[in-house]
Design an enzyme around this catalytic site. Structure first.
Site, PDB file in Angstrom:
ATOM      1  N   MET A   1      75.134  40.508 103.574  1.00 64.47           N
ATOM      2  CA  MET A   1      75.298  39.276 104.328  1.00 64.47           C
ATOM      3  C   MET A   1      73.941  38.839 104.858  1.00 64.47           C
ATOM      4  SD  MET A   1      77.570  38.509 107.725  1.00 64.47           S
ATOM      5  CE  MET A   1      76.688  39.427 108.947  1.00 64.47           C
ATOM      6  N   PRO A   2      73.277  37.865 104.228  1.00 62.94           N
ATOM      7  CA  PRO A   2      72.010  37.361 104.742  1.00 62.94           C
ATOM      8  C   PRO A   2      72.202  36.645 106.078  1.00 62.94           C
ATOM      9  CG  PRO A   2      72.295  36.759 102.448  1.00 62.94           C
ATOM     10  CD  PRO A   2      73.603  37.294 102.926  1.00 62.94           C
ATOM     11  N   PHE A   3      71.283  36.916 106.994  1.00 61.42           N
ATOM     12  CA  PHE A   3      71.268  36.253 108.302  1.00 61.42           C
ATOM     13  C   PHE A   3      69.897  35.617 108.438  1.00 61.42           C
ATOM     14  CE2 PHE A   3      70.552  35.865 112.804  1.00 61.42           C
ATOM     15  CZ  PHE A   3      71.780  35.492 113.303  1.00 61.42           C
TER      16      PHE A   3
END
Length: 64
Positions: A1-3
């Protein structure tokens, strides 16, 4: 999950911020292969008087 956490000087329009969020999401999907629904983008807006370049605030604290 890229943030993706972006800090920038305040003053952009809602339309500009929306376009930027969409572009950052697309970049993560395209370059990382991340599923779109897992990409998170946070924009942090800082007042100009709290942002300095080379020791000079972008907005002076005291007019003049």
């Amino acid at each position: 999950m890229p943030f993706i956490d972006v800090t920038m000087i305040e003053g952009r329009t809602p339309a500009q911020k929306d376009a930027f969020i969409k572009a950052m999401t697309e970049a993560a999907v395209t370059t990382l292969g991340a599923p779109r629904e897992t990409v998170r983008v946070v924009l942090r807006e800082v007042p100009g008087e709290h942002w300095a370049v080379g020791g000079v605030p972008k907005k002076p604290l005291v007019p003049g």
